[in-house]
Design an enzyme around this catalytic site. Structure first.
Site, mmCIF file in Angstrom:
data_model
loop_
_atom_site.group_PDB
_atom_site.id
_atom_site.type_symbol
_atom_site.label_atom_id
_atom_site.label_comp_id
_atom_site.label_asym_id
_atom_site.label_seq_id
_atom_site.Cartn_x
_atom_site.Cartn_y
_atom_site.Cartn_z
ATOM 1 N N SER A 103 0.756 -0.982 -0.105
ATOM 2 C CA SER A 103 -0.427 -0.126 -0.103
ATOM 3 C C SER A 103 0.655 0.911 0.117
ATOM 4 O O SER A 103 1.929 1.122 0.579
ATOM 5 C CB SER A 103 -1.141 -0.125 1.150
ATOM 6 N N THR A 127 -8.473 -1.886 2.207
ATOM 7 C CA THR A 127 -8.624 -2.073 0.940
ATOM 8 C C THR A 127 -8.751 -3.409 0.257
ATOM 9 O O THR A 127 -9.284 -4.432 1.544
ATOM 10 C CB THR A 127 -7.341 -1.872 0.757
ATOM 11 N N LYS A 150 -13.289 -4.034 1.279
ATOM 12 C CA LYS A 150 -14.414 -3.188 0.983
ATOM 13 C C LYS A 150 -16.057 -4.229 0.766
ATOM 14 O O LYS A 150 -16.314 -2.766 1.256
ATOM 15 C CB LYS A 150 -14.188 -3.144 -0.305
ATOM 16 N N ASP A 189 -13.293 6.172 -3.983
ATOM 17 C CA ASP A 189 -12.840 5.438 -5.075
ATOM 18 C C ASP A 189 -13.651 5.968 -6.767
ATOM 19 O O ASP A 189 -13.063 6.536 -7.480
ATOM 20 C CB ASP A 189 -12.800 4.282 -5.285
ATOM 21 N N ASN A 198 -17.902 -7.176 -19.500
ATOM 22 C CA ASN A 198 -16.978 -8.016 -19.027
ATOM 23 C C ASN A 198 -16.715 -9.445 -19.598
ATOM 24 O O ASN A 198 -17.400 -10.124 -20.409
ATOM 25 C CB ASN A 198 -17.330 -8.223 -17.897
ATOM 26 N N VAL A 221 -20.362 -12.220 -19.268
ATOM 27 C CA VAL A 221 -20.880 -11.551 -19.514
ATOM 28 C C VAL A 221 -22.953 -10.640 -18.284
ATOM 29 O O VAL A 221 -22.442 -9.891 -18.778
ATOM 30 C CB VAL A 221 -21.581 -11.028 -21.157
ATOM 31 N N GLY A 260 -3.691 4.745 -12.706
ATOM 32 C CA GLY A 260 -4.393 5.255 -12.032
ATOM 33 C C GLY A 260 -3.508 5.226 -10.649
ATOM 34 O O GLY A 260 -4.538 5.753 -9.660
HETATM 35 P P1 ATR Z 1 -11.973 -7.029 -7.961
HETATM 36 O O1 ATR Z 1 -12.975 -7.856 -7.534
HETATM 37 O O2 ATR Z 1 -10.908 -6.888 -7.438
HETATM 38 O O3 ATR Z 1 -11.958 -5.775 -8.777
HETATM 39 P P2 ATR Z 1 -11.786 -9.426 -9.943
HETATM 40 O O4 ATR Z 1 -12.639 -10.014 -9.374
HETATM 41 O O5 ATR Z 1 -10.645 -10.182 -9.982
HETATM 42 O O6 ATR Z 1 -10.440 -7.330 -8.936
HETATM 43 O O7 ATR Z 1 -12.969 -8.640 -11.225
HETATM 44 C C1 ATR Z 1 -11.322 -8.540 -12.000
HETATM 45 C C2 ATR Z 1 -12.471 -8.063 -13.277
HETATM 46 O O8 ATR Z 1 -11.386 -8.272 -14.267
HETATM 47 C C3 ATR Z 1 -13.210 -9.482 -13.796
HETATM 48 O O9 ATR Z 1 -14.721 -7.580 -14.282
HETATM 49 C C4 ATR Z 1 -12.399 -10.177 -15.204
HETATM 50 O O10 ATR Z 1 -13.347 -10.646 -15.092
HETATM 51 P P3 ATR Z 1 -14.828 -11.853 -15.036
HETATM 52 O O11 ATR Z 1 -15.420 -11.368 -14.538
HETATM 53 O O12 ATR Z 1 -15.233 -12.296 -16.716
HETATM 54 O O13 ATR Z 1 -14.257 -12.997 -14.347
HETATM 55 C C5 ATR Z 1 -12.193 -9.250 -15.235
HETATM 56 N N1 ATR Z 1 -10.862 -10.137 -15.708
HETATM 57 C C6 ATR Z 1 -9.597 -10.989 -15.193
HETATM 58 N N2 ATR Z 1 -8.548 -11.409 -16.387
HETATM 59 C C7 ATR Z 1 -9.173 -10.754 -17.471
HETATM 60 C C8 ATR Z 1 -8.948 -11.164 -18.818
HETATM 61 N N3 ATR Z 1 -8.038 -11.787 -18.515
HETATM 62 N N4 ATR Z 1 -9.549 -10.706 -19.052
HETATM 63 C C9 ATR Z 1 -10.389 -10.067 -19.122
HETATM 64 N N5 ATR Z 1 -11.294 -9.412 -18.562
HETATM 65 C C10 ATR Z 1 -10.352 -9.927 -17.361
#
Ligand code: ATR
Length: 309
Positions: free
Chosen positions: A38, A85, A89, A125, A175, A178, A277
């Site tokens: 962090s 974090t 959350k 955020d 996503n 989807v 970011g």
């Molecule tokens: P957080 O909740 O902390 O944001 P996460 O749950 O790991 O982290 O979500 C990461 C996001 O990145 C999700 O939308 C994930 O898509 P899925 O819901 O289909 O899992 C997306 N993501 C992770 N790897 C990916 C990849 N290689 N290509 C496209 N999207 C990806």
């Protein structure tokens, strides 16, 4: 005890009340698991010092099952509040006594304020991203057609809700799975029902992370926001084929760990305007400071501290 910014404390340090005997006394923290990475202590401690406040901000390693007890220990330990974090959350939202509208809708709290014995939850955020985009691109989110990658994740949800509450021109939720994006569209639909002039495309849509669908949507997009964690590692595959990126786009990547992500490199090569970011990190922190102290944050001091990292 002396001031040591890299120190990682445990929940037992908080509950034992020993953090108040640090110099300066710990009054704020970030709870995470992991928490070592962090950057928040760096700029919050710079801000506290610049504002002449006799307090320090520490990192506390909090395991998921320890979160409620750690949050409940804050008033007794003399803390003003905390940031939370990954992965806390959603858990923080479930634990606080009250949360603001945006935190509730986004399902996440990143800032907790101690008010007597009560815990109030906020999420900076989304508002932090809003300020970051205004600063980086001199535009307001509400005037933009947004394509959001990773809308099904926690970070993606927080950004989607912010876009909806701002009433942005258009929001495309992308996503890999989807269905998660579709569910979110159903939730956010009420924000997009208006008398605004309807263009050739829907104002709110969910699509799969798939090349042809992305190409169609990018023709009606001003800004691409990446809320996936893809790009954290240099070995990650590209999120978007370079051929999809064009000079008229703005590209904001919430990832900042690896310097410039592949997405930003490709976007820059295509002539697009880009930002990572770090500005969102800075502004969410500044907003937390404002919530805790009810005064403007020393933004440039915080920015310099972050840059010095
Ligand atoms: P957080 O909740 O902390 O944001 P996460 O749950 O790991 O982290 O979500 C990461 C996001 O990145 C999700 O939308 C994930 O898509 P899925 O819901 O289909 O899992 C997306 N993501 C992770 N790897 C990916 C990849 N290689 N290509 C496209 N999207 C990806």
């Amino acid at each position: 005890m002396i001031f040591a910014m890299d120190e990682i404390y445990q929940v037992s340090d908080l509950t034992a009340g020993t953090l108040g005997s640090l110099t300066p006394p710990a009054r704020l923290a970030v709870f995470g698991d992991p928490v070592a990475h962090s950057k928040s202590p760096v700029f919050h401690n710079a801000a506290l010092k610049a504002a002449g406040l006799d307090a320090q901000y520490v990192k506390i390693l909090v395991r998921p099952d320890e979160l409620p007890a750690a949050l409940r220990a804050l008033p007794q330990a003399g803390f003003l509040g905390t940031n939370v974090t990954i992965p806390h959350k959603a858990g923080a939202l479930a634990t606080v006594d009250e949360a603001d509208d945006y935190a509730r809708r986004s399902g996440a709290v990143n800032t907790v304020v101690v008010e007597n014995d009560r815990l109030l939850g906020f999420n900076t955020d989304g508002p932090g991203l809003l300020r970051a985009i205004r600063e980086e691109f001199s535009v307001d989110l509400r005037d933009l057609r947004v394509l959001l990658l990773g809308a099904g994740g926690g970070a993606g949800r927080a950004i989607a809700v912010q876009c909806a509450m701002e009433g942005c021109e258009r929001l495309v939720l992308v996503n890999r799975t989807v269905d998660k994006a579709r569910q979110l569209t159903a939730e956010l639909a009420p924000f997009f029902r208006s008398d605004r002039l309807v263009g050739p495309v829907e104002r709110l849509q969910a699509i799969a992370h798939e090349e042809n669908a992305l190409r169609d949507q990018l023709a009606h997009t001003d800004i691409v926001i990446n809320a996936t964690s893809v790009g954290m590692k240099r070995s990650d595959p590209p999120l978007l084929s370079a051929g999809l990126l064009t000079a008229n786009l703005m590209v904001y990547d919430t990832v900042y760990a690896a310097g410039k992500s592949r997405l930003l490199e490709d976007a820059e090569a295509a002539g697009a305007r880009t930002a990572n970011g770090l500005s969102m990190l800075l502004h969410q922190g500044a907003l937390s400071f404002e919530i805790w102290f009810n005064r403007p944050a020393p933004l440039e001091v915080m920015r310099a501290a972050l840059r010095g990292q």
